[in-house]
Design an enzyme around this catalytic site. Structure first.
Site, short mmCIF file in Angstrom:
data_model
loop_
_atom_site.label_atom_id
_atom_site.label_comp_id
_atom_site.label_asym_id
_atom_site.label_seq_id
_atom_site.Cartn_x
_atom_site.Cartn_y
_atom_site.Cartn_z
N GLY A 29 23.02 -7.64 -6.35
CA GLY A 29 23.80 -7.67 -7.59
C GLY A 29 23.56 -8.95 -8.38
N PHE A 64 28.07 -11.94 -12.30
CA PHE A 64 28.46 -13.35 -12.26
C PHE A 64 28.33 -13.93 -10.86
CE2 PHE A 64 30.49 -12.04 -16.18
CZ PHE A 64 30.17 -13.09 -17.01
N GLU A 103 42.51 -4.23 -25.72
CA GLU A 103 41.45 -4.70 -26.63
C GLU A 103 40.82 -3.53 -27.39
OE1 GLU A 103 40.25 -8.78 -24.21
OE2 GLU A 103 39.29 -6.91 -23.68
C1 LIG Z 1 35.56 -4.12 -19.84
C2 LIG Z 1 35.78 -5.32 -18.98
C3 LIG Z 1 36.35 -6.45 -19.52
C4 LIG Z 1 36.56 -7.58 -18.72
N1 LIG Z 1 37.09 -8.70 -19.28
C5 LIG Z 1 37.24 -9.81 -18.54
C6 LIG Z 1 37.73 -11.03 -19.12
O1 LIG Z 1 38.07 -11.08 -20.30
N2 LIG Z 1 37.82 -12.13 -18.32
C7 LIG Z 1 37.45 -12.09 -17.00
O2 LIG Z 1 37.53 -13.12 -16.32
N3 LIG Z 1 37.01 -10.97 -16.43
C8 LIG Z 1 36.88 -9.83 -17.16
N4 LIG Z 1 36.41 -8.68 -16.58
C9 LIG Z 1 36.06 -8.71 -15.15
C10 LIG Z 1 34.70 -9.39 -14.93
O3 LIG Z 1 33.76 -8.86 -15.79
C11 LIG Z 1 34.30 -9.18 -13.48
O4 LIG Z 1 35.30 -9.78 -12.67
C12 LIG Z 1 32.95 -9.82 -13.16
O5 LIG Z 1 31.95 -9.25 -13.93
C13 LIG Z 1 32.64 -9.61 -11.68
O6 LIG Z 1 31.39 -10.13 -11.38
P1 LIG Z 1 30.58 -9.56 -10.13
O7 LIG Z 1 29.33 -10.35 -10.06
O8 LIG Z 1 31.45 -9.50 -8.93
O9 LIG Z 1 30.28 -8.03 -10.49
P2 LIG Z 1 29.48 -7.44 -11.72
O10 LIG Z 1 29.46 -8.36 -12.87
O11 LIG Z 1 30.04 -6.08 -11.90
O12 LIG Z 1 27.99 -7.33 -11.18
C14 LIG Z 1 27.66 -6.47 -10.11
C15 LIG Z 1 26.18 -6.19 -10.19
O13 LIG Z 1 25.81 -5.47 -9.00
C16 LIG Z 1 24.90 -4.45 -9.35
N5 LIG Z 1 24.97 -3.42 -8.32
C17 LIG Z 1 26.05 -2.68 -7.93
N6 LIG Z 1 25.73 -1.86 -6.91
C18 LIG Z 1 24.42 -2.08 -6.65
C19 LIG Z 1 23.51 -1.54 -5.73
N7 LIG Z 1 23.87 -0.59 -4.86
N8 LIG Z 1 22.23 -1.98 -5.74
C20 LIG Z 1 21.83 -2.94 -6.63
N9 LIG Z 1 22.66 -3.48 -7.53
C21 LIG Z 1 23.93 -3.08 -7.54
C22 LIG Z 1 25.38 -3.99 -10.72
O14 LIG Z 1 24.34 -3.35 -11.43
C23 LIG Z 1 25.81 -5.30 -11.37
O15 LIG Z 1 24.78 -5.91 -12.10
C24 LIG Z 1 36.20 -7.55 -17.35
C25 LIG Z 1 35.62 -6.41 -16.81
C26 LIG Z 1 35.41 -5.29 -17.62
C27 LIG Z 1 34.77 -4.07 -17.03
#
Ligand SMILES: Cc1cc2nc3c(=O)[nH]c(=O)nc-3n(C[C@H](O)[C@H](O)[C@H](O)COP(=O)(O)OP(=O)(O)OC[C@H]3O[C@@H](n4cnc5c(N)ncnc54)[C@H](O)[C@@H]3O)c2cc1C
Length: 468
Positions: free
Chosen positions: A14, A17, A178
């Site tokens: 993934g 962030f 939003e």
């Molecule tokens: C519409 C929306 C608005 C938001 N607004 C806010 C905000 O204003 N402030 C805030 O702090 N947070 C906000 N969030 C939450 C924030 O975006 C998430 O907490 C953050 O993106 C989490 O990061 P992450 O790296 O854990 O997951 P993600 O950013 O979701 O990244 C996960 C990655 O893993 C990849 N992946 C998943 N499964 C697989 C697999 N099997 N094989 C390969 N790749 C895979 C995906 O493609 C993705 O790129 C919001 C979320 C959404 C959906």
């Protein structure tokens, strides 16, 4: 054996962030990093709603992972979907886009796979009510929102016109709020002079939630201010409402007293729940890790899976001390885990547990109006909007997008102009692809082999708050 062969291998699942910040922490470490994502870009999810309502283009909120990692010579990017792991053999199993299998050996594994939309056991709703997690989702919503005004404009039947001018949103967390505000602004400002047969400002936006009020995690004061602002914008708030059915022409909701009401709506959008992606269950099965109700992997306070000190889980897919699914948790766990691996490779594994530093929450309500909560400080209205702006400019990953976003915000914030309203209608004559899931009685003619315009997503709720 060359130097590289002797280096330890770190595989990151993934590039959100959590994964990106972990990779960045390892940029100078003597390790070989492989970052695998099923999508080629890092997505700034907090601005998805601006992409779907025509303020920002996809390119302003998604940056190619290859571009972000280009200077990081110890890191390789692979476009593939991880399907599982062999925990004993320390191998990650993945599928290339063309379907063939790949494997990657690891010494350390960082799971950063995020979460996906959950329909609380009603995946069939996804056909009618797209969620908001990916670029694909945002573009489907853009197509449906702007397409609805077109269909209203040419509808001969007043009931049909009124249905297309009704937008229902399920979930009054930050994303639902939003989007609701944005759709009213599109209707009352951006589109106001563009139609000859309808008044876009007649568009109704209905916001449904099972709770007492919108944005409850922001606390009673900001929640009440948000409710008042939504009211002024013309968003009709239906709290204590549980959705019992969604179909092509609207939704049914049950109120607290048990009465079920049907609302005709041409567009229904779902922003209510999250669930871990399938890979989380596969990793839990391979390691014996426990999962919480939403399927997130439960970890110890060093972010590792019990009995697997080599497997770290970070960000939204991690379940630890009820931390919210927000960017700050993802970034901070990514940094923590990257640091830990760096120290372990150097032979001095630190013992400090992960500590989360809460930097606050923000939600955008309308132009010049946002709510922000930072510790004891609370901002609303114009001041809240200024703080929101500063936070978001600061957080956009990569300078190009930061500048691009500011340039795109300018006309939208000053003159209500939304330049990013393009959507595709593959068969322009029938405009069927705008609503390609509709049955013949609603869409006109049947579309052979038509499928849903949304991805079918396979429980938890929307992130309780937003870290700015
Ligand atoms: C519409 C929306 C608005 C938001 N607004 C806010 C905000 O204003 N402030 C805030 O702090 N947070 C906000 N969030 C939450 C924030 O975006 C998430 O907490 C953050 O993106 C989490 O990061 P992450 O790296 O854990 O997951 P993600 O950013 O979701 O990244 C996960 C990655 O893993 C990849 N992946 C998943 N499964 C697989 C697999 N099997 N094989 C390969 N790749 C895979 C995906 O493609 C993705 O790129 C919001 C979320 C959404 C959906």
């Amino acid at each position: 054996m060359n130097d590289q062969d002797s280096q330890r291998r770190v595989v990151i699942i993934g590039g959100g962030f959590a994964g990106l910040f972990a990779a960045r922490m390892l940029r100078r470490a003597p390790v070989r990093v492989t970052l695998i994502d099923r999508r080629p870009h890092h997505l700034f999810q907090p601005l998805l709603y601006q992409c779907s309502t025509g303020i920002l283009s996809e390119g302003k909120i998604a940056v190619p992972l290859r571009d972000l990692l280009r200077k990081q010579k110890n890191t390789d990017f692979v476009l593939a979907e991880v399907t599982g792991i062999d925990a004993d053999g320390r191998r990650v199993l993945a599928t290339r886009p063309l379907g063939d299998q790949m494997e990657f050996g690891y010494d350390y594994l960082i799971v950063a796979a995020g979460v996906q939309q959950s329909y609380f056991g009603h995946d069939e709703y996804a056909t009618w009510a797209p969620g908001m997690k990916t670029i694909e989702d945002a573009l489907v919503i853009r197509r449906r929102v702007f397409g609805a005004f077109e269909l209203a404009d040419t509808a001969a039947d007043p009931a049909e016109r009124s249905r297309w001018l009704t937008f229902a949103l399920v979930g009054a967390g930050p994303t639902g709020v939003e989007l609701a505000g944005q759709i009213r602004e599109v209707a009352t400002k951006t589109l106001r002079d563009e139609y000859r047969h309808i008044k876009p400002e007649d568009a109704r936006v209905l916001l449904f939630d099972g709770g007492d009020a919108p944005l409850t995690p922001f606390g009673p004061d900001l929640s009440a201010k948000a409710a008042r602002t939504l009211d002024k914008l013309g968003v009709e708030q239906h709290m204590h409402s549980i959705v019992t059915d969604i179909n092509a022409t609207g939704l049914s909701v049950r109120a607290q007293d048990g009465t079920v009401t049907r609302h005709e709506a041409g567009t229904v959008l779902w922003t209510a729940g999250v669930a871990a992606p399938p890979v989380a269950a596969a990793i839990a099965a391979a390691t014996g890790a426990k999962q919480d109700r939403a399927g997130r992997i439960m970890v110890g306070d060093d972010c590792t899976i019990p009995d697997h000190p080599e497997i770290f889980v970070t960000g939204d897919v991690m379940s630890l001390n009820k931390l919210p699914g927000v960017c700050e948790v993802a970034m901070q766990t990514g940094i923590y885990v990257g640091e830990r691996i760096k120290h372990d490779v150097a032979g001095d594994m630190p013992t400090k547990p992960f500590r989360y530093h809460d930097l606050g929450s923000a939600a955008y309500l309308s132009r010049g109006n946002a709510v922000v909560s930072v510790g004891r400080l609370q901002f609303a209205g114009f001041l809240g909007w200024v703080v929101w702006l500063v936070i978001h400019i600061g957080f956009l990953t990569g300078f190009r997008n930061r500048l691009g976003a500011v340039v795109s915000w300018w006309p939208a914030f000053i003159r209500d102009v939304r330049r990013e309203r393009t959507y595709t209608t593959e068969q322009v004559g029938l405009v069927r692809s705008t609503y390609d899931v509709l049955p013949p009685s609603i869409a006109g003619t049947a579309l052979p082999g038509s499928t849903s315009g949304t991805e079918l997503h396979s429980a938890g709720t929307e992130p309780s708050g937003r870290t700015g």
